[in-house]
Enzyme design. Structure first.
Site, PDB file in Angstrom:
ATOM      1  N   ARG A 177       0.944  -1.259  -0.061  1.00 52.16           N
ATOM      2  CA  ARG A 177       0.073   0.070   0.075  1.00 52.16           C
ATOM      3  C   ARG A 177       0.832   1.304  -0.058  1.00 52.16           C
ATOM      4  O   ARG A 177       0.449   2.278  -0.519  1.00 52.16           O
ATOM      5  CB  ARG A 177      -0.819  -0.030   1.111  1.00 52.16           C
ATOM      6  CG  ARG A 177      -2.018  -1.158   1.236  1.00 52.16           C
ATOM      7  CD  ARG A 177      -3.345  -0.972   1.957  1.00 52.16           C
ATOM      8  NE  ARG A 177      -4.042  -1.757   1.649  1.00 52.16           N
ATOM      9  CZ  ARG A 177      -5.199  -1.802   2.434  1.00 52.16           C
ATOM     10  NH1 ARG A 177      -5.325  -1.159   3.648  1.00 52.16           N
ATOM     11  NH2 ARG A 177      -6.161  -2.847   2.460  1.00 52.16           N
ATOM     12  N   ASP A 234     -15.062  10.123   9.706  1.00 56.62           N
ATOM     13  CA  ASP A 234     -14.054   9.069   9.428  1.00 56.62           C
ATOM     14  C   ASP A 234     -12.765   9.863   9.799  1.00 56.62           C
ATOM     15  O   ASP A 234     -12.795  11.107   9.856  1.00 56.62           O
ATOM     16  CB  ASP A 234     -14.128   8.702   7.843  1.00 56.62           C
ATOM     17  CG  ASP A 234     -13.402   7.386   7.770  1.00 56.62           C
ATOM     18  OD1 ASP A 234     -14.158   6.545   7.839  1.00 56.62           O
ATOM     19  OD2 ASP A 234     -12.238   7.210   7.629  1.00 56.62           O
TER      20      ASP A 234
HETATM   21  C1  LIG Z   1     -14.314  -0.913   6.610  1.00 58.85           C
HETATM   22  S1  LIG Z   1     -14.583   0.614   6.775  1.00 58.85           S
HETATM   23  C2  LIG Z   1     -16.219   0.502   7.589  1.00 58.85           C
HETATM   24  C3  LIG Z   1     -17.277   1.472   6.579  1.00 58.85           C
HETATM   25  C4  LIG Z   1     -18.830   1.465   7.247  1.00 58.85           C
HETATM   26  N1  LIG Z   1     -18.945   1.909   8.542  1.00 58.85           N
HETATM   27  C5  LIG Z   1     -19.159   0.183   6.904  1.00 58.85           C
HETATM   28  O1  LIG Z   1     -19.534  -0.564   7.854  1.00 58.85           O
HETATM   29  O2  LIG Z   1     -19.443   0.031   5.795  1.00 58.85           O
HETATM   30  C6  LIG Z   1     -13.472   1.300   7.993  1.00 58.85           C
HETATM   31  C7  LIG Z   1     -13.370   2.977   8.398  1.00 58.85           C
HETATM   32  O3  LIG Z   1     -12.883   3.338   9.336  1.00 58.85           O
HETATM   33  C8  LIG Z   1     -12.230   4.087   9.302  1.00 58.85           C
HETATM   34  N2  LIG Z   1     -11.348   4.243  10.459  1.00 58.85           N
HETATM   35  C9  LIG Z   1     -10.107   3.475  10.833  1.00 58.85           C
HETATM   36  N3  LIG Z   1      -9.595   3.804  11.899  1.00 58.85           N
HETATM   37  C10 LIG Z   1     -10.251   4.989  12.404  1.00 58.85           C
HETATM   38  C11 LIG Z   1     -10.155   5.798  13.525  1.00 58.85           C
HETATM   39  N4  LIG Z   1      -9.315   5.855  14.584  1.00 58.85           N
HETATM   40  N5  LIG Z   1     -11.089   6.866  13.793  1.00 58.85           N
HETATM   41  C12 LIG Z   1     -12.232   7.072  12.655  1.00 58.85           C
HETATM   42  N6  LIG Z   1     -12.187   6.169  11.616  1.00 58.85           N
HETATM   43  C13 LIG Z   1     -11.257   4.911  11.352  1.00 58.85           C
HETATM   44  C14 LIG Z   1     -11.221   3.823   7.870  1.00 58.85           C
HETATM   45  O4  LIG Z   1     -10.786   5.012   7.332  1.00 58.85           O
HETATM   46  C15 LIG Z   1     -12.500   3.145   7.167  1.00 58.85           C
HETATM   47  O5  LIG Z   1     -13.233   4.290   6.254  1.00 58.85           O
END
Ligand SMILES: C[S@@+](CC[C@H](N)C(=O)[O-])C[C@H]1O[C@@H](n2cnc3c(N)ncnc32)[C@H](O)[C@@H]1O
Length: 278
Positions: free
Chosen positions: A39, A146
């Site tokens: 990545r 996010d």
């Molecule tokens: C797999 S996606 C899930 C999206 C949506 N909630 C769903 O279930 O379809 C995980 C998201 O969490 C965000 N993320 C990861 N660590 C985070 C943090 N410490 N605070 C806020 N967002 C975070 C990532 O950028 C990503 O967009």
């Protein structure tokens, strides 16, 4: 000029592992070394850097924080889709009359707490618009947050490709999106303005930002498919913050592979992946 990029060494990987844990809360397991290399390599090439240590130093030295955004965007997994986890939408549809009946002030506050590219908050907004009969009399706001600037930019645009809207039922696609051409000449779908206006997008780090502003604020929180990346302690702390952030009997939706085993005195399980504040 990049002459050739060496594989990431264990020591270099550890630098990123520690940084990501300290600043994002994500525990990157040792076996994620190849994933991280894969990545980050594109970014190193774009910057003309020859080693991962050089990139780490470059990121740390960047006072604007811009490079940290690139790093977080490259490391985090953003997979999402419209109306993900169908059983939760069935539950909401069944419970919506009860939820609305409790709200004499006709105010609903909902948080999509790791909203990725916006499919989750837009699904919530469309669902409410389509299912609340006296919708125009309600004051509804959905906070969509996010940690990744890249996905938030896409979310705010509200423009999706054909493949992104596969899961959206036809009638909703016709009512809530307008078809248009993307810059690349492909068919694209734009969320209509009344739905966009229901949502406030902002950057928020679930592990390190303060929840104080939101105490007793939300009726429902969606925190789906992000806690799996955090260690047990971080998960427990986050759930306790949600407890403070929800109104009495507020609802918490998590991903289907996530559970709240360590916060049993704060939440009761209503259905798999659906919890209510005690
Ligand atoms: C797999 S996606 C899930 C999206 C949506 N909630 C769903 O279930 O379809 C995980 C998201 O969490 C965000 N993320 C990861 N660590 C985070 C943090 N410490 N605070 C806020 N967002 C975070 C990532 O950028 C990503 O967009």
């Amino acid at each position: 000029m990049t002459t050739g990029l060496n594989d990431i060494s264990r020591d270099e990987f550890k630098l990123f592992q520690d940084y990501i844990y300290k600043n994002v809360g994500i525990s990157l397991a040792d076996h994620k070394i190849t994933l991280v290399q894969g990545r980050l390599s594109k970014r190193l090439r774009a910057l003309g850097l020859n080693s991962y240590k050089e990139y780490y130093d470059y990121m740390i030295a960047d006072r604007t924080g811009e490079e940290e955004y690139h790093l977080i965007s490259a490391i985090s997994t953003n997979v999402t889709q419209f109306f993900r986890e169908s059983s939760q939408w069935d539950f909401l549809k069944e419970q919506l009359p009860n939820i609305l009946a409790q709200k004499a002030d006709k105010k609903l506050r909902i948080w999509s707490a790791a909203c990725s590219s916006g499919e989750e908050p837009y699904s919530i907004a469309i669902f409410l618009h389509a299912n609340i009969r006296d919708f125009s009399q309600w004051d509804i706001n959905i906070l969509a947050s996010d940690i990744s600037k890249r996905v938030l930019t896409k979310a705010q645009s509200g423009v999706y490709e054909e493949k992104d809207v596969q899961g959206v039922p036809r009638n909703l696609l016709t009512s809530y999106f307008t078809a248009r051409q993307s810059e690349a000449g492909e068919r694209a779908y734009q969320i209509i303005d009344p739905i966009k206006k229901m949502i406030t997008f902002r950057m928020f780090n679930l592990v390190y930002d303060s929840f104080n502003l939101f105490y007793s604020h939300f009726d429902i929180i969606f925190c789906r498919n992000v806690m799996i990346y955090f260690d047990a302690q971080t998960q427990q702390r986050l759930i306790s913050s949600y407890h403070k952030t929800l109104i009495d009997k507020g609802l918490l939706f998590v991903g289907h592979s996530e559970s709240l085993t360590r916060n049993k005195d704060e939440f009761k399980l209503l259905k798999p992946s659906i919890y209510q504040k005690i």
